[in-house]
Design a protein around this motif. Structure first.
Motif, PDB file in Angstrom:
ATOM      1  N   ALA B  17       0.758  -1.285   0.260  1.00 16.85           N
ATOM      2  CA  ALA B  17      -0.098  -0.106   0.064  1.00 16.85           C
ATOM      3  C   ALA B  17       0.928   1.347  -0.101  1.00 16.85           C
ATOM      4  CB  ALA B  17      -0.992  -0.105   1.168  1.00 16.85           C
ATOM      5  N   LEU B  18       1.900   1.305   0.646  1.00 13.46           N
ATOM      6  CA  LEU B  18       2.930   2.543   0.751  1.00 13.46           C
ATOM      7  C   LEU B  18       4.315   2.066   0.519  1.00 13.46           C
ATOM      8  CD1 LEU B  18       1.357   4.316   3.701  1.00 13.46           C
ATOM      9  CD2 LEU B  18       1.422   5.013   1.201  1.00 13.46           C
ATOM     10  N   LYS B  19       4.985   2.739  -0.182  1.00 11.65           N
ATOM     11  CA  LYS B  19       6.327   2.408  -0.502  1.00 11.65           C
ATOM     12  C   LYS B  19       7.294   3.502  -0.450  1.00 11.65           C
ATOM     13  CE  LYS B  19       4.559  -0.092  -4.420  1.00 11.65           C
ATOM     14  NZ  LYS B  19       4.372  -0.044  -5.953  1.00 11.65           N
ATOM     15  N   ASP B  20       8.051   3.319   0.624  1.00 13.27           N
ATOM     16  CA  ASP B  20       9.176   4.119   1.163  1.00 13.27           C
ATOM     17  C   ASP B  20       8.641   5.819   0.993  1.00 13.27           C
ATOM     18  OD1 ASP B  20      11.946   4.653   1.714  1.00 13.27           O
ATOM     19  OD2 ASP B  20      12.494   5.089  -0.306  1.00 13.27           O
ATOM     20  N   PHE B  32      -3.048  19.019   1.671  1.00 15.36           N
ATOM     21  CA  PHE B  32      -4.124  17.985   0.786  1.00 15.36           C
ATOM     22  C   PHE B  32      -3.462  16.621   0.200  1.00 15.36           C
ATOM     23  CE2 PHE B  32      -6.474  22.015   0.033  1.00 15.36           C
ATOM     24  CZ  PHE B  32      -7.751  21.385   0.069  1.00 15.36           C
ATOM     25  N   LEU B  33      -3.882  15.713   0.501  1.00 13.07           N
ATOM     26  CA  LEU B  33      -3.175  14.441   0.113  1.00 13.07           C
ATOM     27  C   LEU B  33      -3.874  13.930  -1.402  1.00 13.07           C
ATOM     28  CD1 LEU B  33      -1.072  12.576   1.312  1.00 13.07           C
ATOM     29  CD2 LEU B  33      -2.685  11.461   2.719  1.00 13.07           C
ATOM     30  N   ALA B  34      -3.529  14.108  -2.312  1.00  8.59           N
ATOM     31  CA  ALA B  34      -4.245  13.784  -3.608  1.00  8.59           C
ATOM     32  C   ALA B  34      -3.978  12.324  -4.167  1.00  8.59           C
ATOM     33  CB  ALA B  34      -3.787  14.866  -4.582  1.00  8.59           C
ATOM     34  N   GLY B  35      -4.418  12.007  -4.997  1.00  8.00           N
ATOM     35  CA  GLY B  35      -4.363  10.546  -5.627  1.00  8.00           C
ATOM     36  C   GLY B  35      -5.403   9.724  -5.835  1.00  8.00           C
ATOM     37  N   ALA B  39      -4.290   4.704  -4.110  1.00  8.93           N
ATOM     38  CA  ALA B  39      -3.164   5.276  -4.243  1.00  8.93           C
ATOM     39  C   ALA B  39      -2.188   5.248  -2.805  1.00  8.93           C
ATOM     40  CB  ALA B  39      -3.147   6.563  -4.349  1.00  8.93           C
ATOM     41  N   GLY B  40      -3.076   5.137  -1.543  1.00 11.20           N
ATOM     42  CA  GLY B  40      -2.633   4.705  -0.305  1.00 11.20           C
ATOM     43  C   GLY B  40      -2.838   5.792   0.629  1.00 11.20           C
ATOM     44  N   LYS B  41      -3.733   6.518   0.354  1.00  9.16           N
ATOM     45  CA  LYS B  41      -4.189   7.806   1.136  1.00  9.16           C
ATOM     46  C   LYS B  41      -4.747   7.249   2.430  1.00  9.16           C
ATOM     47  CE  LYS B  41      -7.138   9.625  -1.742  1.00  9.16           C
ATOM     48  NZ  LYS B  41      -7.124   8.636  -3.141  1.00  9.16           N
ATOM     49  N   SER B  42      -5.606   6.329   2.198  1.00 11.17           N
ATOM     50  CA  SER B  42      -6.836   6.127   3.499  1.00 11.17           C
ATOM     51  C   SER B  42      -5.351   5.017   4.448  1.00 11.17           C
ATOM     52  CB  SER B  42      -7.679   5.139   3.037  1.00 11.17           C
ATOM     53  OG  SER B  42      -8.392   5.636   2.342  1.00 11.17           O
ATOM     54  N   THR B  43      -4.574   4.232   3.892  1.00 13.86           N
ATOM     55  CA  THR B  43      -3.584   3.603   4.485  1.00 13.86           C
ATOM     56  C   THR B  43      -2.756   4.335   5.490  1.00 13.86           C
ATOM     57  OG1 THR B  43      -3.559   1.812   2.939  1.00 13.86           O
ATOM     58  CG2 THR B  43      -1.525   2.054   4.267  1.00 13.86           C
ATOM     59  N   LEU B  44      -2.395   5.738   4.851  1.00 14.92           N
ATOM     60  CA  LEU B  44      -1.610   6.721   5.337  1.00 14.92           C
ATOM     61  C   LEU B  44      -2.318   7.117   6.732  1.00 14.92           C
ATOM     62  CD1 LEU B  44       1.327   8.127   4.712  1.00 14.92           C
ATOM     63  CD2 LEU B  44       0.215   9.822   3.722  1.00 14.92           C
ATOM     64  N   GLU B 211       0.729   8.007  -5.713  1.00 12.64           N
ATOM     65  CA  GLU B 211       0.107   7.077  -6.910  1.00 12.64           C
ATOM     66  C   GLU B 211       0.719   5.720  -6.463  1.00 12.64           C
ATOM     67  OE1 GLU B 211      -1.813   8.917  -9.332  1.00 12.64           O
ATOM     68  OE2 GLU B 211      -2.511   6.936  -9.284  1.00 12.64           O
ATOM     69  N   HIS B 212      -0.053   4.568  -6.562  1.00 10.21           N
ATOM     70  CA  HIS B 212       0.377   3.421  -6.141  1.00 10.21           C
ATOM     71  C   HIS B 212       1.294   3.206  -4.897  1.00 10.21           C
ATOM     72  CE1 HIS B 212      -1.529   2.425 -10.018  1.00 10.21           C
ATOM     73  NE2 HIS B 212      -0.779   3.076 -10.732  1.00 10.21           N
ATOM     74  N   GLY B 213       1.080   3.913  -3.871  1.00 10.97           N
ATOM     75  CA  GLY B 213       1.563   3.823  -2.841  1.00 10.97           C
ATOM     76  C   GLY B 213       3.022   4.530  -2.841  1.00 10.97           C
ATOM     77  N   GLU B 214       3.237   5.439  -3.937  1.00 14.50           N
ATOM     78  CA  GLU B 214       4.552   6.010  -3.849  1.00 14.50           C
ATOM     79  C   GLU B 214       4.084   7.325  -3.631  1.00 14.50           C
ATOM     80  OE1 GLU B 214       7.968   4.455  -6.032  1.00 14.50           O
ATOM     81  OE2 GLU B 214       6.363   3.591  -7.109  1.00 14.50           O
ATOM     82  N   LEU B 215       5.133   8.572  -3.267  1.00 11.78           N
ATOM     83  CA  LEU B 215       4.789   9.544  -3.182  1.00 11.78           C
ATOM     84  C   LEU B 215       5.576  10.455  -4.275  1.00 11.78           C
ATOM     85  CD1 LEU B 215       4.138  12.133  -1.334  1.00 11.78           C
ATOM     86  CD2 LEU B 215       6.050  12.466  -0.476  1.00 11.78           C
ATOM     87  N   ILE B 216       4.677  10.788  -5.264  1.00 10.02           N
ATOM     88  CA  ILE B 216       5.325  11.113  -6.512  1.00 10.02           C
ATOM     89  C   ILE B 216       5.338  12.709  -6.618  1.00 10.02           C
ATOM     90  CG2 ILE B 216       4.365   9.004  -7.902  1.00 10.02           C
ATOM     91  CD1 ILE B 216       2.412  10.839  -9.291  1.00 10.02           C
ATOM     92  N   GLY B 217       4.814  13.364  -5.704  1.00 10.76           N
ATOM     93  CA  GLY B 217       4.988  15.067  -5.737  1.00 10.76           C
ATOM     94  C   GLY B 217       4.494  15.654  -4.295  1.00 10.76           C
ATOM     95  N   ASP B 218       5.367  16.657  -4.217  1.00  7.74           N
ATOM     96  CA  ASP B 218       5.087  17.532  -2.946  1.00  7.74           C
ATOM     97  C   ASP B 218       5.082  18.771  -3.369  1.00  7.74           C
ATOM     98  OD1 ASP B 218       4.982  18.872  -0.639  1.00  7.74           O
ATOM     99  OD2 ASP B 218       6.477  17.539   0.178  1.00  7.74           O
ATOM    100  N   TYR B 219       3.951  19.568  -3.645  1.00  4.66           N
ATOM    101  CA  TYR B 219       4.036  20.662  -4.402  1.00  4.66           C
ATOM    102  C   TYR B 219       2.951  21.652  -4.006  1.00  4.66           C
ATOM    103  CZ  TYR B 219       0.451  18.151  -7.053  1.00  4.66           C
ATOM    104  OH  TYR B 219      -0.522  17.311  -7.470  1.00  4.66           O
TER     105      TYR B 219
END
Lengths: 307, 240
Positions: B17-20, B32-35, B39-44, B211-219
């Protein structure tokens, strides 16, 4: 402290309210618990009543001393006074031939023995003395020694020792007591299972509430508290209802028992439940209910986690 | 306030669910936690509230190491974090008042104080006079407001909202998000999981994109709608 107490009162009242709002299931559970508690309570009353009967004989054997028929009334009185002074004797009762025939009449259920007595021409029963040895002399060896000593008295025909019967009766009571204890243990287990299962269902029914309470910071102690109250209250009410059942049962058997009691020259054979025994039954019910709830909560509550 | 360091979460069925995942959320920040779904938002959120434990990595909430927290401390953590769910998680057989009061009952607050606080919270979310109603008689938006009132009643330091506008129309969504912005203005750290990019753009707050458990953006979006910075930029964390 006040807040802690207030919280308990709040949960207690809420639990009571929930029980009232679901009367059918509450009554079902309470009646089942009451019946489970009633059985050992009934057995307890039976054993206590039997012990009471045995205690009538002080749990000690009686000795019946039959005097020779030709002994005069004054001689009989003298023998009675001498026996009374014996250090091993606690109680002695002199029974005249007339008293004996009256007692026989009572025991045999015959309204009148006039015809039989007329046929015999005289009262065939001899004067007798019923003895109760003191505690020190109540053992079999001492009793035989006492019997031998009394046989030396002049004017005594036969002496009958009622040792076997009382021993047998006490042995039966001991067996009954053991059975009672075993049954109480088994029924206590049954009660734990009944209440435990009810609590399990309650936990299942309140799954959402438990999850949400845990989500907003409810501790396990907080979450389990109402279920412990449920268990305790079920046990408490079950015990109270079982006491009512016990009273009804006592009323039902009172009349025939009174007739039986009169045969033994007693007012009542039924053990009257004392206030302390009532408290013990109530406390046992509440305690078993609490324990059952605690056991059930430990089994099932931890499995519910917020999702 | 919230710090994740190389967090991984793998469920027993093997799903990663979450990767690194690593990021910080400062005190008083609104993020905001988007995805997309999955994507892993609820798991977070489950990790932050210790509903789940991370498979590896460190997670700190208010300087407490949540990954190593003892079970007995979890209840205390959850009292500091208010959570709002997309499905509201309300007790339908209880009144609105009972639902909102629950976190205060749990901490043993006196009844009079509970009454005052619940009234104030319902007033804040626009549900004045609805305390005696059952949630089932309320609209979706109102039910969500009950959830918000319950989450803030304990004055938590952190508010987590999982898709709080998922089933609501635009107007209602705006109203709900504005309530969160109000709380953020008084210093509450707010983390909102959403796939509603309109809200993200409207408020121009920092956004973490999973996206798919990975943090792909912090903006950070400017409130006008233009994207201003990309993954792991420190400038993006100056909000709040």
């Amino acid at each position: 402290m006040g807040s802690y107490f207030a919280r308990h009162v709040q949960v207690f009242l809420a639990t009571l309210g929930d029980m009232v709002r679901t009367p059918i299931s509450t009554i079902n559970t309470v009646v089942i618990i009451a019946i489970t508690l009633l059985l050992p309570s009934l057995l307890y009353v039976v054993i206590k009543s039997s012990q009471g009967l045995s205690d009538g004989w002080q749990g000690r054997p009686q000795m019946s001393v039959f005097l020779q028929k030709q002994v005069s009334a004054s001689e009989a009185k003298q023998i009675f006074q001498e026996i009374q002074l014996h250090p091993s004797i606690e109680l002695a009762e002199f029974i005249t031939p007339q008293q004996a025939i009256e007692e026989f009449r009572l025991l045999s259920g015959s309204v009148s023995l006039d015809e039989e007595l007329a046929f015999l021409g005289t009262n065939p029963l001899p004067p007798s003395i019923v003895l109760m040895p003191n505690k020190a002399a109540a053992k079999a060896e001492s009793l035989n020694e006492l019997k031998e000593q009394l046989e030396k008295f002049e004017g005594i025909d036969t002496i009958r020792l009622d040792l076997d019967w009382t021993e047998r009766f006490n042995a039966i009571l001991n067996v009954l007591t053991r059975i009672g204890l075993l049954l109480s243990g088994l029924l206590a287990m049954a009660l734990v299972l009944i209440v435990g299962n009810t609590i399990k269902l309650l936990i299942h029914n309140r799954r959402d509430e438990i999850e949400i309470t845990k989500l907003v910071g409810g501790t396990n102690t907080f979450v389990r508290r109402p279920f412990l109250y449920y268990g305790t209250l079920f046990g408490l009410f079950g015990a109270l209802v079982s006491l009512v059942f016990l009273l009804i049962a006592a009323n039902l058997v009172e009349q025939p028992l009174s007739k039986l009691a009169s045969v033994y020259q007693r007012q009542s054979l039924l053990h009257e439940i004392q206030a302390m025994e009532v408290l013990c039954i109530i406390a046992a019910g509440a305690m078993l209910g609490w324990l059952s709830a605690r056991w059930s909560v430990a089994q099932h509550l931890w499995k519910i986690k917020p999702s | 306030m919230i710090k994740l360091s190389q967090i991984n979460k793998r469920y027993p069925n093997g799903h990663e669910a979450l990767k690194d995942v690593s990021f910080d959320v400062a005190q008083g920040e609104m993020v905001f936690l988007a995805g997309h779904s999955g994507a892993g938002k609820s798991t977070l959120f489950k990790l932050i509230t210790r509903i789940e434990k991370p498979t590896s990595g460190q997670l700190f909430v208010d300087q407490q190491n949540v990954s190593r927290m003892r079970d007995s401390k979890v209840a205390l953590l959850r009292r500091e974090v208010g959570v709002i769910f997309q499905d509201h998680k309300l007790l339908m057989d209880r009144t609105v008042f009972d639902n909102v009061a629950l976190p205060l009952i749990v901490i043993g607050m006196p009844h009079d104080e509970i009454k005052k606080r619940v009234r104030a919270a319902l007033n804040k979310v626009g549900l004045d006079g609805k305390g005696g109603q059952k949630p089932v008689t309320l609209s979706g938006g109102e039910q969500q407001r009950v959830g918000i009132a319950r989450a803030v009643i304990n004055r938590p330091n952190i508010l987590l909202a999982d898709e709080p506008t998922g089933n609501l129309d635009e107007t209602l969504s705006d109203e709900i998000i504005d309530i969160f912005a109000d709380f953020n203005r008084v210093g509450v750290t707010v983390l909102i999981a959403t796939h509603d990019l309109r809200q993200v753009e409207r408020l121009g707050k920092r956004t973490l994109h999973l996206e798919h458990g990975e943090l792909i953006g912090d903006y950070r979006h400017a409130s006008s709608g233009s994207q201003t910075s990309m993954k792991n930029t420190d400038e993006a964390r100056t909000d709040g």
